[in-house]
Write an enzyme that holds these catalytic residues in place. Sequence first.
Site, PDB file in Angstrom:
ATOM      1  N   SER A 161       0.844  -1.196   0.000  1.00 58.12           N
ATOM      2  CA  SER A 161       0.000   0.000   0.000  1.00 58.12           C
ATOM      3  C   SER A 161       0.874   1.238   0.000  1.00 58.12           C
ATOM      4  CB  SER A 161      -0.904   0.009   1.238  1.00 58.12           C
ATOM      5  OG  SER A 161      -1.519   1.275   1.420  1.00 58.12           O
ATOM      6  N   TYR A 196      -2.747  -0.785  10.299  1.00 53.63           N
ATOM      7  CA  TYR A 196      -2.799  -1.178   8.887  1.00 53.63           C
ATOM      8  C   TYR A 196      -1.501  -0.796   8.192  1.00 53.63           C
ATOM      9  CZ  TYR A 196      -4.259  -1.030   3.952  1.00 53.63           C
ATOM     10  OH  TYR A 196      -4.339  -1.191   2.591  1.00 53.63           O
TER      11      TYR A 196
END
Length: 288
Positions: A180, A193
Site C-alpha cells: 500500500s 494497517y
Amino acid sequence: MPEFPKNFMAEHQEKQPGIEAQMKSKPIFIKDGYNKISERLLDKIAIITGGDSGIGRAVAYAYAKQGAKVNIVCHPTERGDAEEVKKGIETEGGVCEIFEGDIKQEEFCTKVVNDVINRFGTVDILVNNSAVQYPQQNITDITAEQLKETFETNIFSFFYFTKAVVPHMKKGSSIINTSSITAFKGSKDLLDYSATKGAISAFTRSLASNLVDKGIRVNSVAPGPIWTPLIVASFQADQNATFGSDNPMKRAGQPVEVAGAYVFLASEDASYITGQTIHVNGGEIING
C-alpha cells in the site's frame, strides 16, 4: 482511455471487509479494451486471496482473460461476491474455484493450497491480497483485539500461504503481495494497517532474496486510493464521496487500473524483476 469517476455516492458499510454487491457506486473491475494481449498466463494456476471483490476481483478476471485457472479465497461473509466472480469467469470460458474460510488460521491456508495441488497439480502464481483496516484517530483507541486481527489478516496469512505454496512451486513461479502507499508515506488514522503494509514490503524484499536461487520471483504492488468495498467499510459516507480526490489525478483509481500490474508481474515479461514494488497511485511520487 475510458473515463473513470472522480466522485462517488455517499455510502458506508458497518462491517469489514465490505460487500461489493451492496455498494451503490460499483468498483470497475473489467473494461472493454483492457487486457487485450491474451494468453500471457496460459494454463497457469493461480491462488488469489481476497479474490471476491475490489483489487482481488479485478486480478481474478484479468488472470482468467490471460488463460490462467483461478482459485479465489474469501471470507464466509463474502461468498455472494465470490459467486459473482466465479460466474463471470466461467461465462467467458474460464476456470474459477472458490475457497471459503478464515485466512487467519494456518490450517485453512494449508488446506487451500493442498486442495489446489490435488486438483491442478501445481501452483504457479500466489497473490497475497486480503486485508482489513480499522481507522482510529489515536493509538490508545487501537485495542489488542484489533491489532491482532489486522496483523493476522494482513501479514500472518501471507506467511501461511507462502509457506504452504513454495514447496510446490517451480522455476518461473511468481508471488505477488499487495502492499500500500501507506507503507511508504504512512497514514495517521491507519497506524496498525500501515504497519502491516510496511511489514509486507520488508517481507517481499526478504522473500525475494530467499527464493531467487529457486527461480521464484517475489514482488509487490502498492496501490494508492483505489475504490473498493474495503474503503466503503472503513470510512464514513461523506469521506467516501470524495475519496481519492486529493491525489495528483484528482480521483480514486479503479480496481481494473491496478490489475495490469499483477498480470505483468506474474508473466514472463517480468522475468528479470524480483524484490520490487510497483506503485499504482494516481501520480504520487513514492521513493521505495
